[in-house]
Scaffold this motif. Structure first.
Motif, PDB file in Angstrom:
ATOM      1  N   HIS A 165       0.828  -1.193   0.000  1.00 22.99           N
ATOM      2  CA  HIS A 165       0.000   0.000   0.000  1.00 22.99           C
ATOM      3  C   HIS A 165       0.872   1.257   0.000  1.00 22.99           C
ATOM      4  CE1 HIS A 165      -3.620  -2.360   0.581  1.00 22.99           C
ATOM      5  NE2 HIS A 165      -3.052  -2.971   1.603  1.00 22.99           N
ATOM      6  N   SER A 166       0.205   2.397  -0.030  1.00 23.72           N
ATOM      7  CA  SER A 166       0.906   3.672  -0.008  1.00 23.72           C
ATOM      8  C   SER A 166       1.751   3.798   1.255  1.00 23.72           C
ATOM      9  CB  SER A 166      -0.115   4.822  -0.053  1.00 23.72           C
ATOM     10  OG  SER A 166       0.459   6.036   0.365  1.00 23.72           O
ATOM     11  N   LEU A 167       2.927   4.398   1.101  1.00 23.76           N
ATOM     12  CA  LEU A 167       3.816   4.622   2.235  1.00 23.76           C
ATOM     13  C   LEU A 167       3.096   5.392   3.334  1.00 23.76           C
ATOM     14  CD1 LEU A 167       6.893   4.103   2.817  1.00 23.76           C
ATOM     15  CD2 LEU A 167       7.250   6.471   2.142  1.00 23.76           C
ATOM     16  N   GLU A 168       2.349   6.430   2.964  1.00 22.90           N
ATOM     17  CA  GLU A 168       1.670   7.249   3.956  1.00 22.90           C
ATOM     18  C   GLU A 168       0.562   6.467   4.656  1.00 22.90           C
ATOM     19  OE1 GLU A 168       0.535  11.099   2.596  1.00 22.90           O
ATOM     20  OE2 GLU A 168       2.449  11.465   1.595  1.00 22.90           O
ATOM     21  N   ASP A 169      -0.105   5.544   3.955  1.00 22.73           N
ATOM     22  CA  ASP A 169      -1.131   4.714   4.590  1.00 22.73           C
ATOM     23  C   ASP A 169      -0.532   3.931   5.751  1.00 22.73           C
ATOM     24  OD1 ASP A 169      -3.130   5.558   2.945  1.00 22.73           O
ATOM     25  OD2 ASP A 169      -3.041   3.834   1.601  1.00 22.73           O
ATOM     26  N   LEU A 192      11.408   8.579  11.305  1.00 22.64           N
ATOM     27  CA  LEU A 192      12.107   9.471  10.373  1.00 22.64           C
ATOM     28  C   LEU A 192      11.285   9.675   9.110  1.00 22.64           C
ATOM     29  CD1 LEU A 192      14.614  10.993   9.272  1.00 22.64           C
ATOM     30  CD2 LEU A 192      15.502   8.766   8.537  1.00 22.64           C
ATOM     31  N   LEU A 193      10.780   8.599   8.523  1.00 20.71           N
ATOM     32  CA  LEU A 193       9.986   8.714   7.293  1.00 20.71           C
ATOM     33  C   LEU A 193       8.745   9.578   7.525  1.00 20.71           C
ATOM     34  CD1 LEU A 193      10.144   4.989   6.093  1.00 20.71           C
ATOM     35  CD2 LEU A 193      11.434   6.921   5.165  1.00 20.71           C
ATOM     36  N   ARG A 194       8.091   9.358   8.645  1.00 23.95           N
ATOM     37  CA  ARG A 194       6.886  10.125   8.954  1.00 23.95           C
ATOM     38  C   ARG A 194       7.215  11.619   9.059  1.00 23.95           C
ATOM     39  NH1 ARG A 194       5.909   7.534  13.250  1.00 23.95           N
ATOM     40  NH2 ARG A 194       4.868   5.805  12.198  1.00 23.95           N
ATOM     41  N   GLU A 195       8.341  11.917   9.686  1.00 21.54           N
ATOM     42  CA  GLU A 195       8.711  13.314   9.868  1.00 21.54           C
ATOM     43  C   GLU A 195       9.120  13.965   8.544  1.00 21.54           C
ATOM     44  OE1 GLU A 195      10.144  14.614  13.836  1.00 21.54           O
ATOM     45  OE2 GLU A 195      11.961  15.130  12.728  1.00 21.54           O
ATOM     46  N   VAL A 196       9.783  13.219   7.667  1.00 21.88           N
ATOM     47  CA  VAL A 196      10.166  13.776   6.371  1.00 21.88           C
ATOM     48  C   VAL A 196       8.920  14.074   5.522  1.00 21.88           C
ATOM     49  CG1 VAL A 196      11.404  13.353   4.212  1.00 21.88           C
ATOM     50  CG2 VAL A 196      12.446  12.710   6.383  1.00 21.88           C
ATOM     51  N   ILE A 197       7.918  13.205   5.613  1.00 25.61           N
ATOM     52  CA  ILE A 197       6.665  13.475   4.889  1.00 25.61           C
ATOM     53  C   ILE A 197       6.041  14.771   5.393  1.00 25.61           C
ATOM     54  CG2 ILE A 197       4.283  12.673   4.590  1.00 25.61           C
ATOM     55  CD1 ILE A 197       5.432   9.824   4.438  1.00 25.61           C
ATOM     56  N   LEU A 198       6.082  14.994   6.706  1.00 22.56           N
ATOM     57  CA  LEU A 198       5.555  16.237   7.262  1.00 22.56           C
ATOM     58  C   LEU A 198       6.442  17.427   6.884  1.00 22.56           C
ATOM     59  CD1 LEU A 198       4.436  14.917  10.759  1.00 22.56           C
ATOM     60  CD2 LEU A 198       2.948  15.676   8.889  1.00 22.56           C
ATOM     61  N   GLY A 254       6.849  22.453   3.544  1.00 20.66           N
ATOM     62  CA  GLY A 254       7.730  23.249   2.692  1.00 20.66           C
ATOM     63  C   GLY A 254       9.209  23.102   2.949  1.00 20.66           C
ATOM     64  N   PHE A 255       9.614  22.232   3.900  1.00 25.27           N
ATOM     65  CA  PHE A 255      11.038  22.016   4.146  1.00 25.27           C
ATOM     66  C   PHE A 255      11.611  21.065   3.092  1.00 25.27           C
ATOM     67  CE2 PHE A 255       9.228  23.205   8.214  1.00 25.27           C
ATOM     68  CZ  PHE A 255      10.150  24.105   8.722  1.00 25.27           C
ATOM     69  N   VAL A 256      12.889  21.248   2.759  1.00 25.01           N
ATOM     70  CA  VAL A 256      13.551  20.429   1.737  1.00 25.01           C
ATOM     71  C   VAL A 256      14.835  19.861   2.326  1.00 25.01           C
ATOM     72  CG1 VAL A 256      14.605  20.385  -0.552  1.00 25.01           C
ATOM     73  CG2 VAL A 256      12.617  21.853  -0.121  1.00 25.01           C
ATOM     74  N   GLY A 257      14.936  18.515   2.376  1.00 24.43           N
ATOM     75  CA  GLY A 257      16.106  17.882   2.968  1.00 24.43           C
ATOM     76  C   GLY A 257      16.108  18.064   4.475  1.00 24.43           C
ATOM     77  N   ARG A 258      17.135  17.545   5.129  1.00 26.29           N
ATOM     78  CA  ARG A 258      17.248  17.723   6.575  1.00 26.29           C
ATOM     79  C   ARG A 258      18.627  17.295   7.055  1.00 26.29           C
ATOM     80  NH1 ARG A 258      14.212  15.040  10.765  1.00 26.29           N
ATOM     81  NH2 ARG A 258      12.507  16.339   9.997  1.00 26.29           N
ATOM     82  N   PHE A 279      17.000   7.155   3.118  1.00 25.69           N
ATOM     83  CA  PHE A 279      15.579   7.325   3.402  1.00 25.69           C
ATOM     84  C   PHE A 279      15.139   8.767   3.154  1.00 25.69           C
ATOM     85  CE2 PHE A 279      16.793   3.660   6.062  1.00 25.69           C
ATOM     86  CZ  PHE A 279      15.888   2.729   5.580  1.00 25.69           C
ATOM     87  N   VAL A 280      15.939   9.719   3.631  1.00 25.51           N
ATOM     88  CA  VAL A 280      15.616  11.130   3.428  1.00 25.51           C
ATOM     89  C   VAL A 280      15.657  11.482   1.944  1.00 25.51           C
ATOM     90  CG1 VAL A 280      16.362  13.500   3.870  1.00 25.51           C
ATOM     91  CG2 VAL A 280      16.408  11.811   5.720  1.00 25.51           C
ATOM     92  N   ASN A 281      16.719  11.085   1.268  1.00 24.26           N
ATOM     93  CA  ASN A 281      16.866  11.458  -0.138  1.00 24.26           C
ATOM     94  C   ASN A 281      15.835  10.778  -1.032  1.00 24.26           C
ATOM     95  OD1 ASN A 281      18.961  13.166   0.467  1.00 24.26           O
ATOM     96  ND2 ASN A 281      20.577  11.717  -0.069  1.00 24.26           N
ATOM     97  N   ALA A 282      15.465   9.541  -0.697  1.00 27.10           N
ATOM     98  CA  ALA A 282      14.431   8.863  -1.487  1.00 27.10           C
ATOM     99  C   ALA A 282      13.121   9.627  -1.415  1.00 27.10           C
ATOM    100  CB  ALA A 282      14.249   7.433  -0.994  1.00 27.10           C
ATOM    101  N   LEU A 283      12.749  10.073  -0.216  1.00 23.84           N
ATOM    102  CA  LEU A 283      11.470  10.770  -0.064  1.00 23.84           C
ATOM    103  C   LEU A 283      11.484  12.174  -0.659  1.00 23.84           C
ATOM    104  CD1 LEU A 283      10.691   8.359   1.695  1.00 23.84           C
ATOM    105  CD2 LEU A 283       9.556   9.964   3.239  1.00 23.84           C
TER     106      LEU A 283
END
Length: 402
Positions: free
Chosen positions: A286-290, A306-312, A317-321, A331-335
Motif C-alpha cells: 500500500h501507499s507509504l503514507e497509509d 524518520l519517514l513520517r517526519e520527512v513526509i511532514l 515546505g522544508f527540503v532535505g534535513r 531514506f531522506v533522499n528517497a522521499l
C-alpha cells in the motif's frame, strides 16, 4: 526531437557544471526513474544547488572521513558537514582543523590526478564554533583546498552575529577567488522565545537578503529549540507534535520561506538502529503514507519515525534535513524524489502563461496557475535534484537496497 514546453522551463532554470559532479541515489543504480536526477557540484547555479543538499550528514571535525570518500564506501551521501562546534571538544578544535585541511587537499589532489571519480565527492561544509574560530580556520585555507569546500555553517545564527559572519565569508570568497556559501543555523533562544521571535527573525531576514547570493540554505535547530523548553520528542512523535518547537519552525518558514526566498531544511532525527536491522522481507503493498500514519510498521520504529517526519517536512515546505547517522541518508533522499503526478502538475502550471484554472494531471484536483506557481517551482526543482518516480509505492523500492 519533439518540442515540449518543458524545454522552456528548463532554460529558465539553467544548470552549470564545472569540476566535481555527482547526483542523488547512486546507491541504487538500477532504479528506473521517470526522470533521472541531474548531476550537480558546488559550482552548479545556486537556484538549483540549494535544492540538492538533501540528507546533510553531520560528523565531528576530528573524524578521518577522507578514506570513505576516496574508496566510495558511501555512494548515497552527497552532503557532509564536519563540525568544530557541538560535536567537537574545545581542546580538539586545532586537531579538527588540521584534519579538515588534509581532507580538502587530498580530495582535490585525487580528483585532479584522476584517482577519484568526481561523482563520488560530496558537497563538503564545515560548521564553525564562532567568528574567532572561523577566522582562525580561514587562515589555513588556500585556493587548492577551496576547490573541495562548498561552504560554512553558522551555528546560533542571530541578528547580532549574522552580519559579521557573512561579511567575513564574502571577503574570504573574494580572496580565494572561489564561491563559498553560508548556511545559517537558526537555533538561538531569542527565536525560541515568543516575545522576541518575530523581531529576531526579521533581523535575520535582513541579513540574508543583504547576502542573498551567498545563502545556500537556511537550517534549523530542533534539538536546541527543544532544550529551551526541557522537552525531547520520543521515537513515536514528530517534531511537529512538540507545540513550542512547531511554533518556532512555523515562524521561520513564514519569515524566510515566503515566495521560495530561501530553501529551509528540516531538523535532525535522533533515533537509529544498526544497518543489519533496517531491511524487510516483503515490500509494502500500500501507499507509504497509509502505513506510516496508521502506525503499521514499514521498517522499524526508528526509521518509520524518520519517514513520517520527512513526509511532514515536505507538507510544510522544508527540503532535505540534517542527519547524524549514515543509515538515514537514503531514506531522506528517497522521499525527496517527486511523483510523476506532482511533476506533471508542476510542469503544467509553470508552462501555462494564460493564468486561470486547469484540471490536474491525475484528473483529481484543480491547478490554479498563479496561486500554485511557488509550489510548482519547488516541486520542479526537487524533481531536477532528486528525480521523478512513478508513484508513492516507488519510494520504498528506491530506498530498499541492501
Amino acid at each position: 526531437m519533439t518540442y515540449s514546453p518543458i524545454d522552456d522551463i528548463i532554460k529558465a532554470y539553467p544548470i552549470k557544471l564545472k569540476g566535481n559532479t555527482m547526483k542523488h541515489h547512486l546507491y541504487n543504480p538500477d532504479f528506473k526513474f521517470v526522470r533521472e536526477p541531474e548531476s550537480f557540484d558546488k559550482y552548479t547555479d545556486r537556484e538549483l544547488l540549494q535544492y540538492c543538499l538533501g540528507a546533510t550528514m553531520y560528523m565531528p571535525g576530528t573524524k578521518n572521513f577522507t578514506p570513505k570518500i576516496l574508496n566510495g564506501s558511501m555512494p548515497g551521501l552527497t552532503t557532509v558537514v564536519l563540525c568544530f562546534e557541538d560535536a567537537c571538544p574545545e581542546d580538539s578544535v586545532e586537531a579538527a582543523e588540521k584534519n579538515v585541511y588534509h581532507l580538502l587537499d587530498t580530495v582535490t589532489d585525487a580528483v585532479e590526478n584522476g584517482t577519484l571519480d568526481p561523482d563520488r565527492v560530496p558537497l563538503i561544509f564545515v560548521r564553525i564554533r564562532n567568528l574567532e574560530q572561523f577566522r582562525h580556520f580561514a587562515k589555513g585555507l588556500d585556493k587548492h583546498k577551496a576547490k573541495s569546500l562548498c561552504g560554512i555553517n553558522f551555528p546560533k545564527f542571530n541578528a547580532e552575529n549574522g552580519y559579521e559572519y557573512f561579511a567575513y565569508l564574502k571577503g574570504l570568497s573574494e580572496v580565494l577567488g572561489d564561491t563559498l556559501y553560508g548556511m545559517p543555523i537558526i537555533e538561538d533562544p531569542e527565536v525560541a522565545y515568543k516575545e522576541s521571535r518575530i523581531t529576531e527573525l526579521l533581523g535575520i531576514k535582513r541579513i540574508l537578503d543583504k547576502y542573498h547570493d551567498l545563502v545556500l540554505q537556511v537550517r534549523v535547530g530542533g534539538t536546541d529549540f527543544s532544550s529551551v523548553f526541557g522537552v525531547r520528542r520520543g521515537v513515536d512523535y514528530s517534531i511537529y507534535d512538540i507545540m513550542t518547537v512547531r511554533e518556532c519552525l512555523a515562524d521561520i518558514m513564514n519569515i524566510c520561506g515566503r515566495n521560495n526566498d530561501y530553501v529551509i531544511s528540516g531538523p535532525v532525527w535522533e533515533y537509529f538502529r544498526a544497518p543489519k536491522e533496517l531491511m524487510f522481507e516483503e515490500l509494502p503493498s500500500h501507499s507509504l503514507e497509509d502505513y506510516l500514519f496508521k502506525r503499521q510498521t514499514i521498517v522499524n520504529n526508528e526509521v518509520d519515525g524518520l519517514l513520517r517526519e520527512v513526509i511532514l517536512d515536505k507538507a510544510n515546505g522544508f527540503v532535505g534535513r540534517t542527519v547524524i547517522h549514515p543509515t538515514h541518508v537514503r531514506f531522506v533522499n528517497a522521499l525527496m524524489a517527486v511523483t510523476k503526478e506532482e511533476y506533471d502538475d508542476a510542469c503544467m502550471i509553470l508552462g501555462n502563461t494564460q493564468g486561470g484554472v486547469v484540471k490536474g494531471s491525475g484528473g483529481n484536483k484543480m491547478n490554479e496557475i498563479r496561486p500554485h506557481t511557488n509550489w510548482a517551482t519547488k516541486i520542479f526543482m526537487r524533481a531536477r535534484a532528486f528525480g521523478v518516480i512513478e508513484n508513492q509505492s516507488e519510494y520504498v523500492k528506491l530506498f530498499n537496497v541492501k
